[in-house]
Design an enzyme around this catalytic site. Structure first.
Site, mmCIF file in Angstrom:
data_model
loop_
_atom_site.group_PDB
_atom_site.id
_atom_site.type_symbol
_atom_site.label_atom_id
_atom_site.label_comp_id
_atom_site.label_asym_id
_atom_site.label_seq_id
_atom_site.Cartn_x
_atom_site.Cartn_y
_atom_site.Cartn_z
ATOM 1 N N CYS A 1 0.827 -1.212 0.000
ATOM 2 C CA CYS A 1 0.000 0.000 0.000
ATOM 3 C C CYS A 1 0.856 1.254 0.000
ATOM 4 O O CYS A 1 1.347 1.685 1.052
ATOM 5 C CB CYS A 1 -0.913 -0.021 1.223
ATOM 6 S SG CYS A 1 -1.866 1.484 1.401
ATOM 7 N N CYS B 1 -0.422 4.076 2.199
ATOM 8 C CA CYS B 1 -0.158 3.930 3.637
ATOM 9 C C CYS B 1 1.320 4.197 3.950
ATOM 10 O O CYS B 1 1.631 4.817 4.959
ATOM 11 C CB CYS B 1 -0.481 2.513 4.111
ATOM 12 S SG CYS B 1 -1.971 1.819 3.425
ATOM 13 N N ASP B 2 2.213 3.690 3.119
ATOM 14 C CA ASP B 2 3.625 3.631 3.512
ATOM 15 C C ASP B 2 4.555 4.481 2.654
ATOM 16 O O ASP B 2 5.757 4.544 2.938
ATOM 17 C CB ASP B 2 4.106 2.165 3.452
ATOM 18 C CG ASP B 2 3.284 1.283 4.380
ATOM 19 O OD1 ASP B 2 2.910 1.765 5.463
ATOM 20 O OD2 ASP B 2 3.007 0.127 4.018
#
Ligand code: NDP
Length: 341
Positions: free
Chosen positions: A136, A139-140
């Protein structure tokens, strides 16, 4: 086990589950939504959604989900944490064993459990997932400011992830196992036209290097001029192998439907695990599965379109079909007029 029998349990709180919840709650079915392991589903991992009708400037995936949940709650849908581990679906009421060790009973079930990100099987991926290896970018990605990163895959997700990562990373290399992208033209063009994205064709990720302490430090890539290098190597062809220094790896190689809890039930699925939905007597699509009272919506039953808008559409179909089923169970075929508006 509680003696309560719900009218409708919706497994999954992605856009399909939420759409089913809005329709079912408006029909006074008092649906219970089990949020699953990834509340909100895949859209919570997406940045802007530009192709959902009604948002000419795009809408954030998380925003869309939050609005959907609010809308469902306004009409009376109930939400709770929990995942179905096992299901007994042969008789009414249906019985669902949850990850919380509870068993709940329901007359109808909408399976909207979506699909989870696939891994490629590279060496060390178990150890490094979450430590520089991710599924992701949203997200990261921000952890990779100034890094050189790899994105594995050649579909729309890979293009989206690569484009997003250019905000943080110094360079983004898309590693694709053949020389032709699966992505749509518009997404592929955006990625191809971006100065910070390069493509490494006919290449696969063999191993990731690093440790949980220092994160990802490198990767071993294998290449064959005709693509699918791992397969080529297994069948005795020579392949090229190189190790590169990188600070992050992002997997974007598709998804697997979350249908393990249907093992041993009569819900028919294809060889990949996607639920089959049935047509009606006239050959038109429904959300019914092969088990009475069980319906499916969203990506869990759709390896083809997998769009937010089609998921929302099939969510509404599942709720309407569940409503019809409940009315039949109660001995009346009269639809409730308010739900059809
Ligand atoms: P796809 O299945 O479309 O693509 C997966 C990609 O990963 C393919 O290129 C595939 O290669 C590659 N791949 C699969 N397994 C491996 C492996 N083991 N090793 C290396 N590569 C592998 O999945 P996506 O998640 O990209 O997209 C799913 C759906 O969601 C699509 O319908 C897409 O259009 C949609 N989507 C739309 C977006 C948008 O419009 N903004 C954004 C993201 C997704 P190969 O091509 O050789 O099979």
């Amino acid at each position: 086990m509680s003696t309560d029998v719900h009218d409708l349990v919706i497994a999954g709180s992605g856009i399909a589950g939420l759409s089913a919840a809005v329709y079912a709650a408006r029909a006074d079915l008092n649906p219970l939504v089990l949020e699953g392991d990834e509340p909100g589903g895949q859209l919570t991992l997406t940045t802007d959604v530009e192709n959902y009708l009604g948002f000419p400037d795009g809408v954030g995936g998380m925003d869309l989900i939050q609005r959907g949940k609010e809308q469902a709650e306004q009409f009376g849908a109930r939400f709770r944490h929990g995942r179905i581990d096992n299901a007994a679906l042969d008789d009414q009421p249906l019985e669902l064993s949850l990850s919380t060790n509870e068993t709940i009973r329901t007359r109808t079930l909408v399976v909207a459990t979506g699909a989870s990100a696939r891994w490629v099987g590279a060496e060390n991926e178990d150890e490094l997932m979450g430590y520089g290896l991710s599924t992701c970018a949203t997200c990261d990605g921000a952890f990779h400011r100034g890094d050189d990163v790899l994105v594995i895959g050649g579909g729309d997700s890979a293009m989206e992830e690569a484009l997003f990562l250019t905000k943080f990373a110094d360079s983004v290399t898309v590693v694709h196992r053949r020389d032709d992208l699966r992505a749509s033209e518009i997404m592929a063009d955006r990625a191809r036209d971006h100065d910070d994205i390069v493509f490494q064709w006919n290449t696969e990720l063999e191993a990731i290097h690093g440790s949980p302490e220092e994160g990802v430090t490198g990767a071993t890539l294998v290449t064959h001029p005709d693509g699918y290098p791992t397969e080529k190597s297994e069948s005795g062809h020579d392949i090229n192998r190189e190790t590169v220094d990188i600070g992050g790896v992002f997997y974007a190689v598709g998804h697997t439907p979350n249908t393990g809890f249907l093992n041993g039930t009569g819900v028919e699925r294809d060889e990949r695990g996607y639920v089959f939905t049935q047509t009606d007597d006239t050959g038109r699509p429904t959300a019914r599965t092969t088990v009475a009272g069980v319906f499916a919506a969203g990506d869990v039953a759709d390896p083809r379109y997998r769009q937010a808008i089609t998921s929302a559409g099939t969510g509404s179909m599942a709720a309407l079909d569940a409503q019809d089923f409940l009315e039949t169970l109660r001995g009346t075929d009269e639809p409730t007029p308010t739900t059809r508006a």
